[in-house]
Scaffold this active site. Structure first.
Site, short mmCIF file in Angstrom:
data_model
loop_
_atom_site.label_atom_id
_atom_site.label_comp_id
_atom_site.label_asym_id
_atom_site.label_seq_id
_atom_site.Cartn_x
_atom_site.Cartn_y
_atom_site.Cartn_z
N VAL A 152 57.95 -14.98 23.08
CA VAL A 152 57.28 -14.18 22.05
C VAL A 152 56.79 -12.87 22.65
O VAL A 152 56.87 -11.89 22.22
CB VAL A 152 56.16 -14.78 21.40
CG1 VAL A 152 55.59 -14.13 20.40
CG2 VAL A 152 56.60 -16.37 20.72
N ALA A 153 56.25 -13.14 23.79
CA ALA A 153 55.70 -11.75 24.65
C ALA A 153 56.81 -10.77 24.80
O ALA A 153 56.47 -9.56 24.79
CB ALA A 153 55.08 -12.54 25.87
N GLU B 293 57.40 -6.47 18.93
CA GLU B 293 57.54 -6.89 17.56
C GLU B 293 57.21 -5.51 16.60
O GLU B 293 57.70 -5.16 15.62
CB GLU B 293 56.70 -7.97 17.17
CG GLU B 293 57.09 -9.36 17.12
CD GLU B 293 56.83 -9.95 18.58
OE1 GLU B 293 55.97 -8.99 19.34
OE2 GLU B 293 57.02 -10.92 19.01
N ASP C 93 76.44 31.86 14.80
CA ASP C 93 77.21 33.30 13.72
C ASP C 93 76.18 34.44 14.27
O ASP C 93 75.03 34.20 14.31
CB ASP C 93 77.15 33.08 12.31
CG ASP C 93 78.41 31.95 12.07
OD1 ASP C 93 79.06 31.91 12.78
OD2 ASP C 93 78.45 31.59 11.06
N ASP D 54 79.49 28.97 7.90
CA ASP D 54 78.82 29.11 6.66
C ASP D 54 80.29 28.73 5.74
O ASP D 54 80.30 28.63 4.57
CB ASP D 54 78.47 30.39 6.48
CG ASP D 54 78.83 31.45 7.01
OD1 ASP D 54 80.11 31.57 7.58
OD2 ASP D 54 78.39 32.64 6.99
N ASP E 36 85.17 26.99 8.50
CA ASP E 36 84.11 26.61 9.71
C ASP E 36 83.97 25.00 9.49
O ASP E 36 83.45 24.40 10.50
CB ASP E 36 82.91 27.08 9.53
CG ASP E 36 82.67 28.81 9.88
OD1 ASP E 36 83.66 29.21 10.50
OD2 ASP E 36 81.82 29.45 9.32
N GLU F 266 52.25 -9.20 30.08
CA GLU F 266 52.09 -10.54 29.46
C GLU F 266 52.99 -11.57 29.95
O GLU F 266 52.19 -12.66 30.46
CB GLU F 266 52.09 -10.49 27.83
CG GLU F 266 51.28 -9.49 27.20
CD GLU F 266 51.96 -9.15 25.66
OE1 GLU F 266 52.83 -9.92 25.44
OE2 GLU F 266 51.23 -8.07 25.25
N ASN G 67 50.97 -7.68 20.59
CA ASN G 67 52.19 -6.77 20.16
C ASN G 67 52.04 -5.97 18.92
O ASN G 67 52.59 -4.83 19.02
CB ASN G 67 53.34 -7.71 20.28
CG ASN G 67 53.63 -8.26 21.59
OD1 ASN G 67 52.86 -7.84 22.71
ND2 ASN G 67 54.61 -9.02 21.89
N THR H 56 47.21 -4.49 18.76
CA THR H 56 46.60 -4.04 19.83
C THR H 56 47.32 -3.21 20.59
O THR H 56 46.87 -1.87 21.08
CB THR H 56 45.79 -4.94 20.65
OG1 THR H 56 46.78 -5.72 21.16
CG2 THR H 56 44.61 -5.50 20.21
N ASP H 57 48.86 -3.34 20.55
CA ASP H 57 49.76 -2.20 21.07
C ASP H 57 50.36 -1.27 20.02
O ASP H 57 50.40 -0.28 20.10
CB ASP H 57 51.13 -2.89 21.47
CG ASP H 57 50.64 -3.68 22.92
OD1 ASP H 57 49.87 -3.29 23.45
OD2 ASP H 57 51.54 -4.20 23.59
#
Ligand code: ATP
Length: 957
Positions: free
Chosen positions: A312-313, A317, A359, A688, A692, A757, A783, A786-787
């Protein structure tokens, strides 16, 4: 929409134009009235396609779960569920909540899936909307006047005017045309353009590709002009009938998505290896130390739990959400700066541009042309006046002259007014042009000399033309001279033409690049008659052309030719010969003032600006020098003719040295891009015109002009400049760099913590601490929250002062390039060392005899990991500047995120219900201080690194 009241497309091609007009009760000259348009809009609905295409919602949803990291999380949830199955009763009895981790992980997986789904479908919708925004305008005749309307406002019965470069907005019956060629590949798959005809009727059963008297929505006008009666709109058009075949919205993976897949693979493989080491190593150690039976099974179970936490670490996520937000904000910032992104990868890759091929007219210059000089009959006249206001004087050596005494000028002005497709209009109190600014300047010039376009268009009605194209660099029109029945027109002509045209009934006016037009002239008009154009006169004309061009003027040459009959279509090469030279007109197209600074910014940023123009080499050089694109007088200018003769490898030799290409044709642009790309350059190219489009597609970033660009060029582009301005490209490049730098910044931030982690979790059993320090739920919290929050704040980090003072990075570089990989590992290890040291101390501290809660060491690990990331967030705002050197308020979001996140983390420790849910324990003051103290070491380390790199002179980016 009651389309049944209109005949099907199959019938229109079998009708004479007159009958078709009657059927739709409209007039080819005046079009519909305002009221009629309103009624028909009500009746038939707007001219819009119900766009399908793109991926289905289901496909988008399924794609979300094809991600290797999410698959691993699902596996973790299942294994964790199975483990809980073994002892869920005991857990319940202890007041614990079984299956908590499984539910939380699955919730995150589903949430991530939904988030990804919503974002991707919104991205697709946004792109579709952007496409609509860049959808074409149409010139129509309504109420007897020409006007521009949005394509969606077309109704059956409208009279639509087509010209080269336009994308056809509805199906219609051609009423008049001149050289009209249309590419219908969108419908028929046939790449070759079709020659259209007005004066034919076709059998009812003609196939779509054979209906040469109809035009179809979504096809492209390659050449010529046409007047078309709109017969079908919206879903009743041929394109509407096959709307699901519409080109689907881009959905190939962007470079960033590819990098993320690469990242996912590395992380997942790495963590699986680590998991294997922990389980095999742990079991071998247990076995070797004599653990057997039930105890051995318990060890195994503990190791599996550790492995699940590690798995998980490893998955970041929160990353996908942060990336999408960053890209969305990036696109928004770019639109604010007038750069409309049509294809998402452009946001990320713009920052990698090494060469911008631009151009000249309109992009580097203002495209507001004012004629300043007229040269005819060996005399150079100055013309005064500003903008498109038809007021100004003609002066010879500073003295105003009356044109009645200068018939050669008047004749030239007649050519200016008639060989011209633009209209001068007085609107809202000022003069404006409808059409090409070069031509607008000529209509204005003619009006200053009393030659009104309207008047002369009726005096000399146009009966044929050889239209302008960037390849031909010239155009001609053929006019009938009234009355035609006398045999000799002289007596009936206006004095201006009297002496010039004898028995002929028609006159052709030609204008274009002076060298080209002059080369096709055999005579010169001296005001009374035409005489042979000898080499001396040619030299004088060319010298004056060079003189005007080297002063930065855009110069056009004019000629005419009396004709006895209208030349057939397509005979331009033979017909535009033996012309009678009239003179030169030089117009000023001032450089855009902001471009000078933008060019300098490019140079500082290691980007080479290159001018590619159809204009004369001296005009090109004068303007390039003025803007700083050319460094001096000796800069090499490569002219189209020379380029034509070069082989691809010869061009490749030159392409890094040349900054000015003049008199080029659109196909040269394609060769220039390819040559640059072969040399490893990452090329942005503007364009244009219709032709082109191949170069725009080939370029790494194809850029179309929002104002003057043809629909076809817009369709081929990655980005549209809403203001046609070169400076906007540079601004967008800058934004691209900021976006990419910020993405790398928070990837570094998030992944450093993930590695920390994992190592901490792996260390716990190795140190014999027993138990998993962090449960999956806590890891998910870190994850995501806090991250995640500080990472979001880092996404809006303002640019570092030096973003445009460094060379561009390769768009093909790996995500781990330029120290990102080593930073991640280095910081991850430092992170782990700090946390593991703290963990060891905390374990011993909480296992002293008499200590109330021996498990609280785990909460200290959890808190230290979170708090250390707060310091990391503040420090990582810059790669090189120390925290004390940065203004904390220049990104208040980071500060806010740090405060909010810290409070949330403390709530998890000090609010009882949250504590129960997240499995934490109360920390006393000493424990909390220890956590804060160890976390602070993280900042000390990162700042120390910055100082170290500064001392050894290494700049990390
Ligand atoms: P850029 O490629 O930088 O936009 P450009 O406008 O000069 O420059 P083109 O539009 O391809 O490029 O024009 C090429 C040349 O054709 C011009 O330099 C001019 O000599 C001639 N030209 C341009 N417009 C017209 C026109 N409406 N009629 C006749 N000749 C024209």
């Amino acid at each position: 929409m009651s389309a049944h009241s209109l005949p099907d497309n199959a019938v229109w091609h079998s009708l004479e134009p007159k009958l078709a007009l009657q059927q739709l009760s409209t007039s080819a000259d005046t079009g519909l009235t305002k009221e009629e348009v309103q009624q028909r809009l009500q009746k038939y609905g707007p001219n819009e396609l119900e766009e399908s295409g793109g991926r289905s919602s289901w496909d988008i949803l399924v794609d979300q779960f094809k991600n290797i990291m999410l698959l691993m999380l699902i596996a973790v949830a299942l294994i964790s569920g199975i483990l809980d199955l073994l002892d869920w009763k005991e857990k319940l009895a202890k007041g614990e909540f079984p299956f908590k981790d499984t539910i939380a992980i699955l919730a995150i997986v589903i949430l991530n899936g939904i988030l990804g789904y919503v974002q991707e479908s919104r991205a697709e919708q946004a792109l579709a909307a952007l496409k609509k925004l860049s959808s074409p305008n149409v010139r129509v005749i309504r109420n007897g006047t020409q006007m521009e309307i949005a394509g969606k406002d077309l109704v059956p019965g409208d009279i639509m005017l087509l010209e080269a470069g336009v994308q056809v907005s509805a199906d219609g019956r051609i009423i008049e045309q001149s050289n009209l060629q249309i590419r219908e590949s969108a419908l028929t798959g046939e790449a070759e353009a079709v020659n259209k005809q007005a004066d034919v009727t076709l059998p009812e059963d003609s196939a779509l590709g054979d209906r040469i008297n109809l035009v179809f929505q979504g096809t492209e006008v390659v050449q010529g002009r046409g007047k078309v009666l709109v017969t079908n709109t919206g879903m009743t058009t041929e394109l509407g009938k096959i709307a699901e075949m519409l080109q689907s919205v881009e959905s190939e993976p962007t470079p960033l998505q590819q990098r993320m897949t690469q990242l996912g693979n590395v992380l997942v493989t790495g963590s699986l290896i680590l998991v294997a080491i922990v389980i095999v190593g742990g079991m071998a150690y247990a076995y070797a130390t004599g653990v057997t039976g039930n105890k051995l099974f318990n060890t195994f179970r503990e190791l599996v739990e550790v492995s699940l936490s590690m798995a998980v670490a490893v998955v970041p996520e929160g990353l996908p959400a942060v990336i999408t937000v960053t890209l969305a904000l990036g696109t928004q910032r770019m639109v604010k700066r007038n750069a409309l992104i049509r294809k998402l990868p452009a946001v990320e890759t713009l920052g990698s541009v090494t060469t911008i091929c631009s151009d000249k007219t309109g992009t580097l210059t203002q495209n507001k042309m004012v004629v300043q000089k007229v040269f005819t009959n060996h005399q150079a006249y100055q013309v005064t006046g500003e903008g498109y206001t038809p007021q100004g004087e003609f002066k010879l050596a500073g003295k105003q002259v009356s044109l009645e005494e200068h018939p050669a000028v008047s004749a030239l002005l007649v050519a200016c007014a008639t060989c011209n497709d633009s209209l001068l209009q007085h609107k809202d109190g000022h003069w404006a042009i409808l059409g090409d600014p070069t031509e607008g300047a000529l209509v204005t010039l003619a009006a200053k000399g009393g030659i009104e376009k309207d008047q002369w268009d009726s005096k000399l009605p146009r009966v044929g033309e050889f239209p302008f194209s960037s390849e031909r660099k010239r155009m001609s029109i053929i006019s009938k001279m009234e009355p035609v029945d006398t045999g000799s027109l002289v007596g009936n002509l206006d004095p201006i033409l009297k002496n010039r045209v004898k028995d002929e009934r028609y006159v052709m006016f030609t204008k274009g690049s002076p060298e080209l037009v002059l080369a096709r002239c055999k005579f010169i008009d001296n005001g009374k008659q035409f005489i042979n154009l000898n080499d001396d006169i040619r030299k004088v004309v060319l010298a004056e052309n060079d003189n005007m061009a080297s002063n930065g003027l855009r110069v056009l040459g004019f000629a005419y030719k009396p004709l006895t009959e209208v030349p057939p279509e397509g005979s331009d090469e033979v017909s535009e010969q033996e012309l009678v030279w009239l003179g030169l007109v030089g117009m000023l197209d001032a450089p855009r003032p902001e471009v000078r600074a933008a060019v300098q910014e490019c140079r500082d940023a290691g980007i080479r600006p290159v001018m590619i123009t159809g204009d004369h080499q001296l005009t090109a050089r004068a303007i390039a020098k003025d803007l700083g694109i050319a460094q001096g007088d000796n800069d090499r200018v490569l002219v189209g003719q020379e380029l034509q003769k070069m082989s691809d490898s010869e061009l490749e030799q030159q392409v890094d040295l040349v900054s000015i290409y003049a008199r080029v044709a659109p196909e040269h642009k394609l060769r220039i891009v390819q040559a640059l790309q072969r040399r490893g350059r990452f090329v942005a190219m503007t364009g244009d015109g219709v032709n082109d489009a191949p170069a725009l597609k080939q370029a790494d970033i194809g850029i179309a002009m929002g104002i003057t660009g043809t629909d076809v060029s817009k369709e081929a582009s990655d980005m549209i400049l809403l203001d046609d301005n070169f400076a906007t490209i540079v601004a967008a490049t800058r934004e691209g760099r900021v976006v990419y730098t910020n993405i790398r910044r928070f990837i570094k931030y998030i992944l450093g913590s993930n590695i920390g982690e994992i190592l901490t979790i792996a260390a716990a059993p190795l140190l014999g601490l027993g138990g998993v320090p962090l449960i999956p739920l806590q890891i998910l919290w870190m994850n995501l929250v806090t991250d995640g929050l500080p990472a979001l704040a880092l996404a809006v980090e303002p640019p570092e002062p030096d973003v445009m003072n460094r060379a561009p990075f390769s768009p093909r570089e790996s995500i781990f390039a330029r120290g990102l990989g080593s930073y991640m590992i280095r910081i991850g290890i430092v992170f782990a060392i700090i946390t593991i040291a703290m963990m060891k101390w905390a374990y011993d501290y909480t296992h002293q005899p008499g200590y109330p809660e021996p498990e609280s060491w785990k909460t200290m690990v959890f808190t230290t990991l979170c708090l250390a990331q707060m310091g990391h967030a503040i420090a990582i705002r810059s790669n090189n500047r120390l925290i004390i050197e940065m203004n904390p308020l220049s990104n208040p979001f980071v500060l806010g995120a740090v405060v909010v996140t810290s409070i949330l983390q403390l709530m998890l420790v000090y609010v009882a219900p949250l504590r129960a849910f997240f499995g934490t324990y109360v920390l006393d003051g000493t424990e909390l201080l220890v956590c804060i103290g160890f976390s602070a070491l993280m900042v000390v380390w990162i700042e120390g690194e910055k100082i170290f790199f500064r001392i050894i002179g290494k700049k990390t980016v």
